[in-house]
Write a protein that holds these residues in place. Structure first.
Motif, PDB file in Angstrom:
ATOM      1  N   ALA A 227       0.943  -1.266  -0.001  1.00 30.84           N
ATOM      2  CA  ALA A 227       0.001   0.141   0.078  1.00 30.84           C
ATOM      3  C   ALA A 227       1.064   1.249  -0.062  1.00 30.84           C
ATOM      4  CB  ALA A 227      -0.871   0.087   1.208  1.00 30.84           C
ATOM      5  N   THR A 228       0.430   2.375  -0.672  1.00 32.49           N
ATOM      6  CA  THR A 228       1.171   3.505  -0.893  1.00 32.49           C
ATOM      7  C   THR A 228       0.967   4.185   0.657  1.00 32.49           C
ATOM      8  OG1 THR A 228       0.983   3.632  -3.136  1.00 32.49           O
ATOM      9  CG2 THR A 228       1.589   5.596  -2.142  1.00 32.49           C
ATOM     10  N   THR A 229      -0.385   4.166   0.928  1.00 35.57           N
ATOM     11  CA  THR A 229      -0.826   4.780   2.338  1.00 35.57           C
ATOM     12  C   THR A 229      -1.832   3.824   2.743  1.00 35.57           C
ATOM     13  OG1 THR A 229      -2.203   6.614   1.234  1.00 35.57           O
ATOM     14  CG2 THR A 229       0.110   7.008   2.187  1.00 35.57           C
ATOM     15  N   GLY A 230      -2.157   3.921   4.065  1.00 32.81           N
ATOM     16  CA  GLY A 230      -3.464   3.254   4.465  1.00 32.81           C
ATOM     17  C   GLY A 230      -3.308   2.223   5.438  1.00 32.81           C
ATOM     18  N   HIS A 231      -4.547   1.904   6.077  1.00 29.25           N
ATOM     19  CA  HIS A 231      -4.396   0.793   7.259  1.00 29.25           C
ATOM     20  C   HIS A 231      -5.421  -0.582   6.872  1.00 29.25           C
ATOM     21  CE1 HIS A 231      -3.342   4.327   9.944  1.00 29.25           C
ATOM     22  NE2 HIS A 231      -3.995   4.855   9.153  1.00 29.25           N
ATOM     23  N   ILE A 232      -4.956  -1.403   7.192  1.00 27.20           N
ATOM     24  CA  ILE A 232      -5.447  -2.790   7.135  1.00 27.20           C
ATOM     25  C   ILE A 232      -5.444  -3.550   8.301  1.00 27.20           C
ATOM     26  CG2 ILE A 232      -5.817  -5.032   5.767  1.00 27.20           C
ATOM     27  CD1 ILE A 232      -4.862  -3.559   3.255  1.00 27.20           C
ATOM     28  N   SER A 233      -6.546  -4.110   9.053  1.00 22.96           N
ATOM     29  CA  SER A 233      -6.610  -4.968  10.157  1.00 22.96           C
ATOM     30  C   SER A 233      -7.313  -6.118   9.731  1.00 22.96           C
ATOM     31  CB  SER A 233      -7.383  -4.156  11.182  1.00 22.96           C
ATOM     32  OG  SER A 233      -6.891  -3.110  11.676  1.00 22.96           O
ATOM     33  N   ILE A 234      -6.753  -7.135  10.183  1.00 22.18           N
ATOM     34  CA  ILE A 234      -7.278  -8.588  10.082  1.00 22.18           C
ATOM     35  C   ILE A 234      -7.534  -9.042  11.545  1.00 22.18           C
ATOM     36  CG2 ILE A 234      -7.270 -10.836   9.227  1.00 22.18           C
ATOM     37  CD1 ILE A 234      -5.271  -9.823   7.113  1.00 22.18           C
ATOM     38  N   GLY A 235      -9.043  -9.417  11.686  1.00 17.39           N
ATOM     39  CA  GLY A 235      -9.387  -9.558  13.381  1.00 17.39           C
ATOM     40  C   GLY A 235      -8.697  -8.248  14.010  1.00 17.39           C
ATOM     41  N   THR A 236      -8.065  -8.812  15.108  1.00 18.12           N
ATOM     42  CA  THR A 236      -7.299  -7.494  15.806  1.00 18.12           C
ATOM     43  C   THR A 236      -5.936  -7.117  15.489  1.00 18.12           C
ATOM     44  OG1 THR A 236      -6.688  -9.157  17.286  1.00 18.12           O
ATOM     45  CG2 THR A 236      -8.933  -7.983  17.797  1.00 18.12           C
ATOM     46  N   ASP A 237      -5.432  -7.687  14.542  1.00 22.86           N
ATOM     47  CA  ASP A 237      -4.020  -7.523  13.868  1.00 22.86           C
ATOM     48  C   ASP A 237      -3.983  -6.473  12.891  1.00 22.86           C
ATOM     49  OD1 ASP A 237      -3.557  -9.609  15.698  1.00 22.86           O
ATOM     50  OD2 ASP A 237      -3.090 -11.127  14.138  1.00 22.86           O
ATOM     51  N   ARG A 238      -3.198  -5.505  13.215  1.00 21.62           N
ATOM     52  CA  ARG A 238      -2.788  -4.489  12.100  1.00 21.62           C
ATOM     53  C   ARG A 238      -1.946  -5.053  11.290  1.00 21.62           C
ATOM     54  NH1 ARG A 238      -2.261   1.236  14.638  1.00 21.62           N
ATOM     55  NH2 ARG A 238      -4.213   1.402  15.997  1.00 21.62           N
ATOM     56  N   VAL A 239      -2.088  -5.355   9.873  1.00 25.59           N
ATOM     57  CA  VAL A 239      -1.263  -5.829   9.120  1.00 25.59           C
ATOM     58  C   VAL A 239      -0.710  -4.849   8.182  1.00 25.59           C
ATOM     59  CG1 VAL A 239      -2.299  -8.340   9.206  1.00 25.59           C
ATOM     60  CG2 VAL A 239      -2.852  -6.512   7.320  1.00 25.59           C
ATOM     61  N   VAL A 240      -1.328  -3.703   8.249  1.00 24.06           N
ATOM     62  CA  VAL A 240      -0.848  -2.552   7.279  1.00 24.06           C
ATOM     63  C   VAL A 240      -1.040  -1.322   8.061  1.00 24.06           C
ATOM     64  CG1 VAL A 240      -0.861  -1.378   5.174  1.00 24.06           C
ATOM     65  CG2 VAL A 240      -1.030  -3.849   5.075  1.00 24.06           C
ATOM     66  N   CYS A 241      -0.094  -0.502   8.486  1.00 29.80           N
ATOM     67  CA  CYS A 241      -0.144   0.768   8.971  1.00 29.80           C
ATOM     68  C   CYS A 241       1.088   1.444   8.527  1.00 29.80           C
ATOM     69  CB  CYS A 241      -0.809   0.660  10.467  1.00 29.80           C
ATOM     70  SG  CYS A 241       0.488  -0.216  11.638  1.00 29.80           S
ATOM     71  N   PRO A 242       1.059   2.651   8.723  1.00 34.05           N
ATOM     72  CA  PRO A 242       2.273   3.452   8.357  1.00 34.05           C
ATOM     73  C   PRO A 242       3.641   3.039   9.227  1.00 34.05           C
ATOM     74  CG  PRO A 242       0.477   4.843   9.147  1.00 34.05           C
ATOM     75  CD  PRO A 242       0.010   3.920   9.417  1.00 34.05           C
ATOM     76  N   GLY A 243       4.427   2.607   8.108  1.00 34.55           N
ATOM     77  CA  GLY A 243       5.787   2.131   8.527  1.00 34.55           C
ATOM     78  C   GLY A 243       5.963   0.779   8.844  1.00 34.55           C
ATOM     79  N   HIS A 244       4.669  -0.025   8.747  1.00 40.77           N
ATOM     80  CA  HIS A 244       4.663  -1.760   8.982  1.00 40.77           C
ATOM     81  C   HIS A 244       3.637  -2.402   7.858  1.00 40.77           C
ATOM     82  CE1 HIS A 244       4.179  -5.232  11.208  1.00 40.77           C
ATOM     83  NE2 HIS A 244       2.522  -5.013  10.913  1.00 40.77           N
ATOM     84  N   GLU A 245       4.355  -3.561   7.402  1.00 41.16           N
ATOM     85  CA  GLU A 245       3.696  -4.484   6.822  1.00 41.16           C
ATOM     86  C   GLU A 245       3.766  -5.783   7.278  1.00 41.16           C
ATOM     87  OE1 GLU A 245       2.192  -4.317   3.436  1.00 41.16           O
ATOM     88  OE2 GLU A 245       2.201  -2.236   3.003  1.00 41.16           O
ATOM     89  N   THR A 246       2.952  -6.494   7.623  1.00 43.20           N
ATOM     90  CA  THR A 246       2.917  -7.877   7.978  1.00 43.20           C
ATOM     91  C   THR A 246       3.289  -8.688   6.822  1.00 43.20           C
ATOM     92  OG1 THR A 246       1.528  -7.500  10.047  1.00 43.20           O
ATOM     93  CG2 THR A 246       1.949  -9.836   9.296  1.00 43.20           C
ATOM     94  N   PRO A 247       4.405  -9.589   6.866  1.00 39.41           N
ATOM     95  CA  PRO A 247       4.478 -10.610   5.636  1.00 39.41           C
ATOM     96  C   PRO A 247       3.172 -11.249   5.381  1.00 39.41           C
ATOM     97  CG  PRO A 247       5.925 -10.987   7.352  1.00 39.41           C
ATOM     98  CD  PRO A 247       5.258  -9.850   7.895  1.00 39.41           C
ATOM     99  N   PRO A 248       3.096 -11.564   4.034  1.00 40.12           N
ATOM    100  CA  PRO A 248       1.908 -12.337   3.579  1.00 40.12           C
ATOM    101  C   PRO A 248       1.883 -13.770   4.483  1.00 40.12           C
ATOM    102  CG  PRO A 248       3.577 -11.925   1.765  1.00 40.12           C
ATOM    103  CD  PRO A 248       4.032 -11.371   2.817  1.00 40.12           C
ATOM    104  N   GLU A 249       2.702 -14.520   4.852  1.00 37.83           N
ATOM    105  CA  GLU A 249       2.556 -15.704   5.307  1.00 37.83           C
ATOM    106  C   GLU A 249       2.167 -15.577   6.925  1.00 37.83           C
ATOM    107  OE1 GLU A 249       5.406 -14.590   4.011  1.00 37.83           O
ATOM    108  OE2 GLU A 249       7.130 -14.776   5.672  1.00 37.83           O
ATOM    109  N   ARG A 250       2.183 -14.348   7.360  1.00 38.38           N
ATOM    110  CA  ARG A 250       1.920 -14.438   8.739  1.00 38.38           C
ATOM    111  C   ARG A 250       0.454 -13.458   8.927  1.00 38.38           C
ATOM    112  NH1 ARG A 250       5.673 -11.700  11.871  1.00 38.38           N
ATOM    113  NH2 ARG A 250       7.536 -11.912  10.539  1.00 38.38           N
ATOM    114  N   ARG A 251      -0.148 -13.370   7.589  1.00 36.33           N
ATOM    115  CA  ARG A 251      -1.588 -12.884   7.816  1.00 36.33           C
ATOM    116  C   ARG A 251      -2.646 -13.769   8.028  1.00 36.33           C
ATOM    117  NH1 ARG A 251      -1.507  -7.338   3.948  1.00 36.33           N
ATOM    118  NH2 ARG A 251       0.679  -6.817   4.676  1.00 36.33           N
ATOM    119  N   GLY A 252      -2.453 -14.961   7.865  1.00 40.05           N
ATOM    120  CA  GLY A 252      -3.434 -15.889   7.830  1.00 40.05           C
ATOM    121  C   GLY A 252      -4.703 -15.959   6.871  1.00 40.05           C
ATOM    122  N   VAL A 253      -4.041 -15.489   5.610  1.00 43.64           N
ATOM    123  CA  VAL A 253      -4.974 -15.317   4.478  1.00 43.64           C
ATOM    124  C   VAL A 253      -4.543 -16.205   3.140  1.00 43.64           C
ATOM    125  CG1 VAL A 253      -5.094 -13.697   2.657  1.00 43.64           C
ATOM    126  CG2 VAL A 253      -5.569 -12.940   5.198  1.00 43.64           C
TER     127      VAL A 253
END
Ligand code: ADP
Ligand code: MG
Length: 354
Positions: free
Chosen positions: A55-81
């Motif tokens: 993402a260029t900017t923005g926020h994504i949460s899955i359940g209670t986990d913030r997977v995308v927020c400024p300065g942070h991207e959870t790697p795909p294999e740890r998103r449970g998706v």
């Protein structure tokens, strides 16, 4: 509680805004579609949720986990998706069993448990007994089921589908809609489904998010999108519509208005967009099945008849206005004949241009 939350998502490629400030939530267990024409940003949005796109900017949460927020991207294999693609991506030279077992093997699951779970999931997708077959020995529909089995076996929190039925022929595509949805209901997994096919989205979805040029145009139930389109694009994209330029000539409160069409024809209509007060030039949306024959109705002439079996699509000329009517085939109508019509005020919807 919402299981997925996407907030202010922006994806830029150079100066091009592929996803332009998209926000939506998906409640736990729901089946929600991202619907829109090719290039509107559906896949990019889905890939951001999966972590396959940054993402260029923005926020994504899955359940209670913030997977995308400024300065942070959870790697795909740890998103449970897990994601199911249009191209199936079934490994052809691996057996069905090995294709489906792959995700468990990478997690070092004991082989006895793998055997049990693969058998279970293959039964779930209707591929009981196909474990020893190879990818190359499967039909398109069977490959699609393997892809689904592979996606669900690791019990992801979120299932993502990117046009998974688009490569199938028409009959199978229609059957698979029901099968996929039934499977999603059995599993109870929150699902986001991308499609450009409005009928597919309408049949399958609890809620549709309609996109155009990187933005969300409207979201709601299939019925609300069809009956209360938010603008010209929504009215034209979902189903068929007579979209007529009109002028508001009187307002009666309760969102009811009289509009005048070119040539002086007047109709009673209503506003379905909350908070919108139309005046002057507006757009009127009339679905073809709501143009009905009525002996004392508006005089019109039949200019074309297309017989489709259960219905016939009839083009009518009422003064300066051309209308499409879908009439039950039991009314026998012929080109060049007169036909009086009525349109109930509840079926005349005033729609904002944008
Ligand atoms: P959809 O899935 O709705 O058809 P996409 O999300 O794939 O649309 O693409 C949205 C827009 O972004 C399209 O105009 C596409 O050409 C553009 N786009 C997608 N990926 C890239 C990329 N890697 N580089 C440049 N433009 C891209
Ligand atoms: Mg796409």
């Amino acid at each position: 509680m919402s299981d997925l939350s996407v907030r202010d998502l922006v994806v830029k490629y150079g100066d091009f805004l592929a996803v332009d400030n998209v926000s939506f939530t998906v409640e736990a267990g729901a089946f929600v579609s991202l619907l829109g024409p090719s290039g509107c940003g559906k896949t990019t949005t889905l890939r951001c949720i999966a972590g396959l796109e940054t993402a260029t900017t923005g926020h994504i949460s899955i359940g209670t986990d913030r997977v995308v927020c400024p300065g942070h991207e959870t790697p795909p294999e740890r998103r449970g998706v897990n994601m199911v693609f249009q191209s199936y991506a079934v490994w052809p030279h691996m057996s069905v069993f090995d294709n489906v077992a792959y995700g468990l093997r990478t997690r070092n699951t004991p082989s006895a448990e793998i055997a049990t779970r693969v058998t279970e999931v293959l039964r779930l997708v209707g591929l009981d007994g196909y474990g020893a077959r190879y990818g190359t020995e499967l039909s398109g529909g069977q490959q699609q089921r393997v892809a689904v089995a592979r996606a669900v076996i690791t019990e992801p929190r979120l299932l993502l589908f990117d046009e998974p039925l688009s490569n199938l022929d028409a009959g199978l595509r229609e059957r698979m809609r029901f099968e996929l949805l039934a499977l999603q209901r059995r599993l109870g997994r929150t699902s986001v489904y991308v499609t450009h096919d409005q009928a597919e989205a309408m049949v399958m979805s609890d809620r549709i998010i309609l996109m155009h040029q990187g933005r969300i145009v409207q979201e709601g139930s299939p019925r609300s999108l069809y009956e209360r389109p938010a603008n010209r694009f929504a009215a034209a994209f979902i189903g068929n519509a007579n979209l007529l330029e009109a002028t508001v000539t009187a307002s009666h409160g309760d969102g009811r208005h009289t509009v005048t069409l070119p040539g002086g024809l007047t109709l009673e209509g209503h506003v379905a967009t909350p908070g919108w007060v139309p005046s002057g030039a507006v757009l009127v949306c009339i679905r073809p099945e709501n143009v009905e024959p009525a002996p004392d109705g508006i005089p019109a002439t039949v200019t074309r008849v297309s017989y489709l079996g259960p219905v016939q699509t009839v083009e009518l000329q009422a003064g300066a206005v051309t209308l499409r009517a879908d009439l039950p085939s039991r009314h026998v109508v012929a080109t060049g004949t007169a036909l009086n019509i009525r349109i109930d005020a509840s079926a005349v919807v005033l729609v904002p241009e944008t």
